[in-house]
Design a protein around this motif. Structure first.
Motif, PDB file in Angstrom:
ATOM      1  N   ILE A  75       8.266 -12.066  -8.825  1.00  0.00           N
ATOM      2  CA  ILE A  75       6.899 -11.590  -9.063  1.00  0.00           C
ATOM      3  C   ILE A  75       6.863 -10.912 -10.431  1.00  0.00           C
ATOM      4  N   ALA A  76       6.122 -11.477 -11.367  1.00  0.00           N
ATOM      5  CA  ALA A  76       6.127 -10.978 -12.748  1.00  0.00           C
ATOM      6  C   ALA A  76       5.521  -9.586 -12.855  1.00  0.00           C
ATOM      7  N   ASP A  77       4.484  -9.325 -12.077  1.00  0.00           N
ATOM      8  CA  ASP A  77       3.799  -8.026 -12.139  1.00  0.00           C
ATOM      9  C   ASP A  77       3.743  -7.419 -10.738  1.00  0.00           C
ATOM     10  N   PRO A  78       4.821  -6.760 -10.296  1.00  0.00           N
ATOM     11  CA  PRO A  78       4.827  -6.194  -8.940  1.00  0.00           C
ATOM     12  C   PRO A  78       3.698  -5.196  -8.710  1.00  0.00           C
ATOM     13  N   TYR A  79       3.363  -4.419  -9.739  1.00  0.00           N
ATOM     14  CA  TYR A  79       2.340  -3.391  -9.585  1.00  0.00           C
ATOM     15  C   TYR A  79       0.952  -3.998  -9.392  1.00  0.00           C
ATOM     16  N   GLY A  80       0.801  -5.267  -9.783  1.00  0.00           N
ATOM     17  CA  GLY A  80      -0.466  -5.944  -9.571  1.00  0.00           C
ATOM     18  C   GLY A  80      -0.748  -6.255  -8.114  1.00  0.00           C
ATOM     19  N   GLN A  81       0.262  -6.098  -7.260  1.00  0.00           N
ATOM     20  CA  GLN A  81       0.095  -6.324  -5.826  1.00  0.00           C
ATOM     21  C   GLN A  81       0.138  -5.020  -5.049  1.00  0.00           C
ATOM     22  N   MET A  82      -0.187  -3.910  -5.737  1.00  0.00           N
ATOM     23  CA  MET A  82      -0.074  -2.605  -5.104  1.00  0.00           C
ATOM     24  C   MET A  82      -1.397  -1.852  -5.123  1.00  0.00           C
ATOM     25  N   VAL A  83      -1.618  -1.105  -4.030  1.00  0.00           N
ATOM     26  CA  VAL A  83      -2.767  -0.203  -3.893  1.00  0.00           C
ATOM     27  C   VAL A  83      -2.216   1.183  -3.605  1.00  0.00           C
ATOM     28  N   ALA A  84      -2.816   2.209  -4.195  1.00  0.00           N
ATOM     29  CA  ALA A  84      -2.373   3.583  -3.974  1.00  0.00           C
ATOM     30  C   ALA A  84      -3.461   4.369  -3.253  1.00  0.00           C
ATOM     31  N   LEU A  85      -3.050   5.177  -2.275  1.00  0.00           N
ATOM     32  CA  LEU A  85      -3.936   6.066  -1.527  1.00  0.00           C
ATOM     33  C   LEU A  85      -3.416   7.472  -1.742  1.00  0.00           C
ATOM     34  N   THR A  86      -4.178   8.317  -2.450  1.00  0.00           N
ATOM     35  CA  THR A  86      -3.612   9.590  -2.876  1.00  0.00           C
ATOM     36  C   THR A  86      -4.693  10.583  -3.280  1.00  0.00           C
ATOM     37  N   ALA A  87      -4.330  11.862  -3.249  1.00  0.00           N
ATOM     38  CA  ALA A  87      -5.183  12.915  -3.806  1.00  0.00           C
ATOM     39  C   ALA A  87      -4.825  13.200  -5.257  1.00  0.00           C
ATOM     40  N   GLU A  88      -3.818  12.490  -5.800  1.00  0.00           N
ATOM     41  CA  GLU A  88      -3.378  12.652  -7.188  1.00  0.00           C
ATOM     42  C   GLU A  88      -3.430  11.304  -7.903  1.00  0.00           C
ATOM     43  N   PRO A  89      -4.631  10.802  -8.198  1.00  0.00           N
ATOM     44  CA  PRO A  89      -4.752   9.451  -8.758  1.00  0.00           C
ATOM     45  C   PRO A  89      -4.032   9.259 -10.086  1.00  0.00           C
ATOM     46  N   ASP A  90      -3.964  10.304 -10.898  1.00  0.00           N
ATOM     47  CA  ASP A  90      -3.287  10.158 -12.190  1.00  0.00           C
ATOM     48  C   ASP A  90      -1.810   9.817 -12.014  1.00  0.00           C
ATOM     49  N   VAL A 124       0.862  -1.177   0.000  1.00  0.00           N
ATOM     50  CA  VAL A 124       0.000   0.000   0.000  1.00  0.00           C
ATOM     51  C   VAL A 124       0.902   1.233   0.000  1.00  0.00           C
ATOM     52  N   ILE A 125       0.751   2.082  -1.006  1.00  0.00           N
ATOM     53  CA  ILE A 125       1.553   3.300  -1.107  1.00  0.00           C
ATOM     54  C   ILE A 125       0.646   4.477  -0.790  1.00  0.00           C
ATOM     55  N   ALA A 126       0.936   5.179   0.300  1.00  0.00           N
ATOM     56  CA  ALA A 126       0.100   6.283   0.756  1.00  0.00           C
ATOM     57  C   ALA A 126       0.874   7.581   0.637  1.00  0.00           C
ATOM     58  N   SER A 127       0.425   8.438  -0.248  1.00  0.00           N
ATOM     59  CA  SER A 127       1.062   9.745  -0.428  1.00  0.00           C
ATOM     60  C   SER A 127       0.043  10.691  -1.032  1.00  0.00           C
ATOM     61  N   LYS A 128      -0.235  11.779  -0.344  1.00  0.00           N
ATOM     62  CA  LYS A 128      -1.233  12.718  -0.852  1.00  0.00           C
ATOM     63  C   LYS A 128      -0.857  13.225  -2.237  1.00  0.00           C
ATOM     64  N   SER A 129       0.404  13.608  -2.420  1.00  0.00           N
ATOM     65  CA  SER A 129       0.855  14.154  -3.706  1.00  0.00           C
ATOM     66  C   SER A 129       1.365  13.089  -4.656  1.00  0.00           C
ATOM     67  N   PHE A 130       1.647  11.923  -4.128  1.00  0.00           N
ATOM     68  CA  PHE A 130       2.295  10.819  -4.841  1.00  0.00           C
ATOM     69  C   PHE A 130       3.637  11.249  -5.430  1.00  0.00           C
ATOM     70  N   THR A 131       4.263  12.204  -4.744  1.00  0.00           N
ATOM     71  CA  THR A 131       5.621  12.617  -5.101  1.00  0.00           C
ATOM     72  C   THR A 131       6.525  12.680  -3.868  1.00  0.00           C
ATOM     73  N   THR A 132       6.016  12.327  -2.694  1.00  0.00           N
ATOM     74  CA  THR A 132       6.806  12.421  -1.473  1.00  0.00           C
ATOM     75  C   THR A 132       8.079  11.597  -1.626  1.00  0.00           C
ATOM     76  N   ALA A 133       9.226  12.260  -1.514  1.00  0.00           N
ATOM     77  CA  ALA A 133      10.495  11.626  -1.891  1.00  0.00           C
ATOM     78  C   ALA A 133      10.754  10.347  -1.102  1.00  0.00           C
ATOM     79  N   GLU A 134      10.558  10.406   0.223  1.00  0.00           N
ATOM     80  CA  GLU A 134      10.858   9.240   1.044  1.00  0.00           C
ATOM     81  C   GLU A 134       9.959   8.051   0.676  1.00  0.00           C
TER      82      GLU A 134
END
Length: 493
Positions: A210-225, A183-193
């Motif tokens: 893991i062939a598709d690492p992004y397939g096991q990821m969820v994003a929490l953000t105010a910048e969905p794009d 789970v990647i949580a970042s309001k801007s989805f640019t937070t360096a850390e």
């Protein structure tokens, strides 16, 4: 001199009465300075607030239009003036502008649909949750899951915020990549850390085959794009509004790991408990309003008595992350430039551990440190009553000892007493009571800011160091640094 200045002068010039004498002088003191609401009992009677001071603070609240500022907050007006935004974390729990509440409900339903899909096996078998974030994107979820998720957890959960690679080594060693949801949580989805930790986690998954690492990821953000550009499928991107600040965001999609790890019903109860405190803050008279009385206490000690810190001591292991959570909430919100002293430095420790580490200074040191005790009345089904009784006995005894002291001709054994404390007693630690507790601290922070005349919803103070760090990392030739910093860079980088 303005009415506000006159009131501050009256507050600051009032001669303090010894705490034990206040109980003698005010027979109704305990009744007046305790509040019971939403499963929480607040006792402010061991502070130096007396009837005269409370009257002055109530007048100050009226002079500073605390009621009007509170209504603007609830109405979704642009109370964050420096950024031209509302502060709509309360809309996430049903309080606020109707359109904002409707949007929050819709985004919560989107989050629930994803959780239902995960529980149904849509992403394969999930055993571990690795949550990556920093600041409010990590502190809230980490605190709530640690407090409430200790008994029969559905998943192993690790919250990683530090950019230090060592922080990732634990979950990388303990978790099986095949069964890990990231789970990647970042309001801007640019937070360096956070983004560097995310990239390292992608590589960890790839290295494990893991062939598709992004397939096991969820994003929490105010910048969905930006999350989609990173590689996460749009169906696993959970947005939240720009008007929800990071340190107030656990009620939004940032609370996804809470809802997944503890269950949707627990997440709803967390919201409901917070909403109950919202209603109390909005409707109660200032003299019976727990967040406002707490703010009066905070301001008395910072403004009139020169206290620079406030110590918070949860007498419950489940609340061990309370002080770090409050450090960001209060010091990032109210640590702002002002004509007056601003937020106290928040620090603390857990229960009897803290007694054996720092209480010597509280009892006999020369610093004035208001203490705040947080305890839970009921032990719970799986806790040893004998241990819990000993914990509560110690908690209550410390508050009493700080106030009463003990006189002795031996200076080493003399306890001056008259040291202030407040106590928050939680009936049962459950999602609803924890939600109410966190909302209490939010409203206390807002009331402090309103009475000081500052904006608690921006955080420009965190940017300067980050700007310099980026410039150093990019090796910008035009960067001018002091000799000490330059020498450290030359030695270590």
């Amino acid at each position: 001199m303005s009415d506000t200045d006159t009131l501050w002068q009256a507050i600051e010039s009032a001669a303090p009465t010894r705490l034990t004498d206040l109980f003698d002088a005010e027979p109704d003191r305990l009744e007046r300075l305790t509040v019971e609401e939403a499963g929480l009992y607040f006792d402010f009677s061991k502070t130096h607030l007396d009837a005269r001071l409370i009257d002055r603070f109530v007048e100050l609240a009226e002079a500073q239009d605390l009621a009007g500022k509170r209504e603007a907050l609830f109405a979704g007006e642009a109370v964050n003036a420096s950024e031209g935004r509302a502060a709509e974390h309360m809309a996430q729990r049903g309080q606020g502008a109707p359109d904002s509440v409707a949007l929050a409900n819709a985004l919560h339903m989107r989050m629930r649909a994803l959780i239902d899909a995960i529980e149904a096996g849509a992403l394969g078998e999930i055993r571990h949750i690795l949550h990556l974030g920093i600041g409010g994107s990590a502190l809230g979820p980490d605190f709530v899951i640690d407090a409430l998720g200790r008994e029969d957890p559905a998943y192993d959960v690790a919250v990683v915020s530090n950019v230090d690679g060592v922080a990732l080594e634990g979950p990388f060693h303990l978790f099986d990549p095949e069964y890990t949801l990231v789970v990647i949580a970042s309001k801007s989805f640019t937070t360096a850390e956070t983004m560097l930790n995310a990239e390292s986690t992608v590589q960890w998954l790839r290295n494990a085959g893991i062939a598709d690492p992004y397939g096991q990821m969820v994003a929490l953000t105010a910048e969905p794009d930006k999350a989609v550009d990173f590689g996460i499928d749009e169906t696993r991107v959970l947005p939240f509004p720009e008007t929800v600040g990071g340190r107030y965001s656990l009620w939004s999609s940032i609370g996804f790991p809470i809802a997944l790890a503890l269950g949707w019903e627990a997440f709803e109860q967390l919201l409901e408990g917070a909403a109950a405190m919202d209603r109390h803050f909005r409707l109660a008279d200032w003299r019976d309003n727990a967040p406002v009385i707490a703010a009066f206490t905070d301001l008395y000690y910072t403004q009139a008595r020169g206290a620079e810190t406030r110590a918070v001591f949860p007498y419950d292991e489940r609340l061990r992350l309370l002080a770090p959570y409050l450090q960001q909430l209060e010091m990032e919100s109210n640590g702002k430039a002002s004509d007056r002293a601003t937020a106290a430095i928040v620090w603390g420790g857990v229960g009897t551990d803290a007694q054996h580490a720092v209480f010597q200074l509280l009892h006999q040191g020369t610093h004035l440190v208001p203490a705040e005790f947080v305890a839970v009345a009921e032990a719970g089904d799986h806790r040893d009553p004998a241990h819990h009784e000993q914990l509560l006995v110690n908690c209550f005894a410390q508050g009493s000892a700080l106030m009463t002291g003990r006189a002795s001709d031996d200076a080493d054994r003399n306890f001056p007493g008259d040291r202030p404390s407040s106590t928050i007693l939680i009936e049962t630690l459950d999602p609803a009571s924890l939600g109410a507790l966190l909302a209490f601290y939010e409203h206390r922070t807002f009331a402090n800011a309103a009475l000081l005349g500052i904006n608690p919803f921006d955080q420009f103070g965190v940017e300067l160091g980050k700007d310099i760090a980026r410039a150093i990392a990019d090796d910008e030739d035009a960067l001018t640094l002091d000799p000490s910093t330059r020498a450290l860079i030359d030695r270590a980088l």
